[in-house]
Design a protein around this motif. Sequence first.
Motif, mmCIF file in Angstrom:
data_model
loop_
_atom_site.group_PDB
_atom_site.id
_atom_site.type_symbol
_atom_site.label_atom_id
_atom_site.label_comp_id
_atom_site.label_asym_id
_atom_site.label_seq_id
_atom_site.Cartn_x
_atom_site.Cartn_y
_atom_site.Cartn_z
ATOM 1 N N VAL B 117 0.867 -1.183 0.000
ATOM 2 C CA VAL B 117 0.000 0.000 0.000
ATOM 3 C C VAL B 117 0.897 1.224 0.000
ATOM 4 O O VAL B 117 1.832 1.310 0.794
ATOM 5 C CB VAL B 117 -0.916 0.020 1.241
ATOM 6 C CG1 VAL B 117 -1.827 1.244 1.202
ATOM 7 C CG2 VAL B 117 -1.739 -1.262 1.308
ATOM 8 N N MET B 118 0.643 2.134 -0.902
ATOM 9 C CA MET B 118 1.442 3.362 -0.875
ATOM 10 C C MET B 118 0.585 4.545 -1.260
ATOM 11 O O MET B 118 -0.437 4.416 -1.936
ATOM 12 C CB MET B 118 2.669 3.247 -1.780
ATOM 13 C CG MET B 118 2.363 3.060 -3.221
ATOM 14 S SD MET B 118 3.897 2.923 -4.198
ATOM 15 C CE MET B 118 4.681 4.477 -3.830
ATOM 16 N N LYS B 119 1.025 5.708 -0.789
ATOM 17 C CA LYS B 119 0.304 6.930 -1.147
ATOM 18 C C LYS B 119 1.053 7.636 -2.266
ATOM 19 O O LYS B 119 2.257 7.865 -2.168
ATOM 20 C CB LYS B 119 0.204 7.851 0.072
ATOM 21 C CG LYS B 119 -0.800 7.352 1.089
ATOM 22 C CD LYS B 119 -1.288 8.474 1.997
ATOM 23 C CE LYS B 119 -2.445 7.965 2.853
ATOM 24 N NZ LYS B 119 -2.923 8.975 3.801
ATOM 25 N N VAL B 120 0.352 7.940 -3.322
ATOM 26 C CA VAL B 120 0.922 8.705 -4.419
ATOM 27 C C VAL B 120 0.038 9.924 -4.632
ATOM 28 O O VAL B 120 -1.133 9.798 -4.997
ATOM 29 C CB VAL B 120 1.009 7.870 -5.717
ATOM 30 C CG1 VAL B 120 1.511 8.729 -6.872
ATOM 31 C CG2 VAL B 120 1.931 6.674 -5.528
ATOM 32 N N ARG B 121 0.609 11.080 -4.366
ATOM 33 C CA ARG B 121 -0.122 12.340 -4.545
ATOM 34 C C ARG B 121 -1.513 12.297 -3.914
ATOM 35 O O ARG B 121 -2.515 12.660 -4.532
ATOM 36 C CB ARG B 121 -0.218 12.689 -6.042
ATOM 37 C CG ARG B 121 1.181 12.624 -6.655
ATOM 38 C CD ARG B 121 1.415 13.484 -7.822
ATOM 39 N NE ARG B 121 2.840 13.381 -8.178
ATOM 40 C CZ ARG B 121 3.383 13.816 -9.289
ATOM 41 N NH1 ARG B 121 2.650 14.424 -10.178
ATOM 42 N NH2 ARG B 121 4.670 13.697 -9.529
ATOM 43 N N GLY B 122 -1.524 11.808 -2.653
ATOM 44 C CA GLY B 122 -2.762 11.845 -1.881
ATOM 45 C C GLY B 122 -3.671 10.647 -2.076
ATOM 46 O O GLY B 122 -4.625 10.465 -1.316
ATOM 47 N N ASN B 123 -3.393 9.817 -3.079
ATOM 48 C CA ASN B 123 -4.227 8.637 -3.297
ATOM 49 C C ASN B 123 -3.553 7.407 -2.713
ATOM 50 O O ASN B 123 -2.352 7.207 -2.876
ATOM 51 C CB ASN B 123 -4.444 8.397 -4.800
ATOM 52 C CG ASN B 123 -5.244 9.513 -5.428
ATOM 53 O OD1 ASN B 123 -6.254 9.948 -4.875
ATOM 54 N ND2 ASN B 123 -4.777 9.996 -6.568
ATOM 55 N N GLU B 124 -4.353 6.582 -2.037
ATOM 56 C CA GLU B 124 -3.826 5.322 -1.514
ATOM 57 C C GLU B 124 -3.948 4.254 -2.600
ATOM 58 O O GLU B 124 -5.038 3.992 -3.110
ATOM 59 C CB GLU B 124 -4.613 4.914 -0.267
ATOM 60 C CG GLU B 124 -3.986 3.752 0.459
ATOM 61 C CD GLU B 124 -4.678 3.486 1.791
ATOM 62 O OE1 GLU B 124 -5.639 2.686 1.780
ATOM 63 O OE2 GLU B 124 -4.285 4.078 2.812
ATOM 64 N N LEU B 125 -2.826 3.688 -2.955
ATOM 65 C CA LEU B 125 -2.799 2.684 -4.015
ATOM 66 C C LEU B 125 -2.463 1.331 -3.422
ATOM 67 O O LEU B 125 -1.562 1.219 -2.585
ATOM 68 C CB LEU B 125 -1.739 3.049 -5.062
ATOM 69 C CG LEU B 125 -1.891 4.411 -5.736
ATOM 70 C CD1 LEU B 125 -0.731 4.658 -6.687
ATOM 71 C CD2 LEU B 125 -3.210 4.472 -6.499
ATOM 72 N N LYS B 126 -3.177 0.312 -3.861
ATOM 73 C CA LYS B 126 -2.902 -1.051 -3.393
ATOM 74 C C LYS B 126 -2.405 -1.897 -4.556
ATOM 75 O O LYS B 126 -2.976 -1.875 -5.649
ATOM 76 C CB LYS B 126 -4.163 -1.681 -2.788
ATOM 77 C CG LYS B 126 -4.550 -1.024 -1.484
ATOM 78 C CD LYS B 126 -5.704 -1.760 -0.803
ATOM 79 C CE LYS B 126 -6.070 -1.034 0.501
ATOM 80 N NZ LYS B 126 -7.142 -1.698 1.228
#
Lengths: 168, 168
Positions: B117-126
């Motif tokens: 799980v990581m945050k890229v420019r405010g979005n949480e991506l799985k």
Amino acid sequence: MALSFYDISVPVFVRGLGQLSHVLDKGLAHAQASGTDPAALFNARLAPDMFTLAGQVQSASDASKLGTARIAGITAPSFPDTETTYAELQARVAKTIEFLNGVDRAGVDGAEAREVVMKVRGNELKFTAERYLLQFALPNFFFHVTTAYDVLRHSGVPLSKLDYLGRF
Amino acid sequence: MALSFYDISVPVFVRGLGQLSHVLDKGLAHAQASGTDPAALFNARLAPDMFTLAGQVQSASDASKLGTARIAGITAPSFPDTETTYAELQARVAKTIEFLNGVDRAGVDGAEAREVVMKVRGNELKFTAERYLLQFALPNFFFHVTTAYDVLRHSGVPLSKLDYLGRF
């Protein structure tokens, strides 16, 4: 879950080519919107002895189709470097993606120990297909996609790294 | 022969960092030989809103150590971006390689389905760890290594692609 040699090669190239097409579109749109000559951008380069933007796109096409052909033990189509317009460059990228999407998964999976022989600057190099993919084909491919992006950025095209990485 | 998640990740980063160290050495040598101010090269960039050469090296370090930490489910060391000399940049690359070489193979192999799980420019991506490696970590890493090379080439440093790819 076992890793698949196909999954770590062909779709990676296809995704990168899709992003290359996307940044090219943005480059052309910027040139048109800003009144820049698209031909100047097409022929822009970062150093006098580096490839132009067009050359980087042609090289990314070659890196992915030849890389895939070598690991799959098949012959890639020959695309002469004759593109002179953005539409032709985009067609080159599209033809490359079409070739890659037609590669048989079963011809790649399990081929990681296949011998790959290539000549680099007069030397014959021998690899396993896995080592060739990881040490040569993928780094070489990303080199040309990134350098195309860098040429566009250096030329003032507004791009962010997500244009290169793509959507998730 | 089964593919190993460790083999398609950690050694790829280590090799790329070794080549990055090599092109940095050539950049410094060129600056010294040509009477160019090394600091100018250190702070060179391809566009006003892109990272400098130093920033590209720091980003390649981060991309490889955070990429590996995420797939292995471990914590990467924190390296503040305080380098102001080539020697410090080279030490940063060396520390990154040292961290990567200390990562336990058994903690990476088999982890390809681990959730990242990581945050890229405010979005949480799985992601699965495999998808994260192939779609994010590796392309992102090669982006920064290539752009460091491109900054050096644009600044007149004589390099060839084999300086980036390495010896075989």
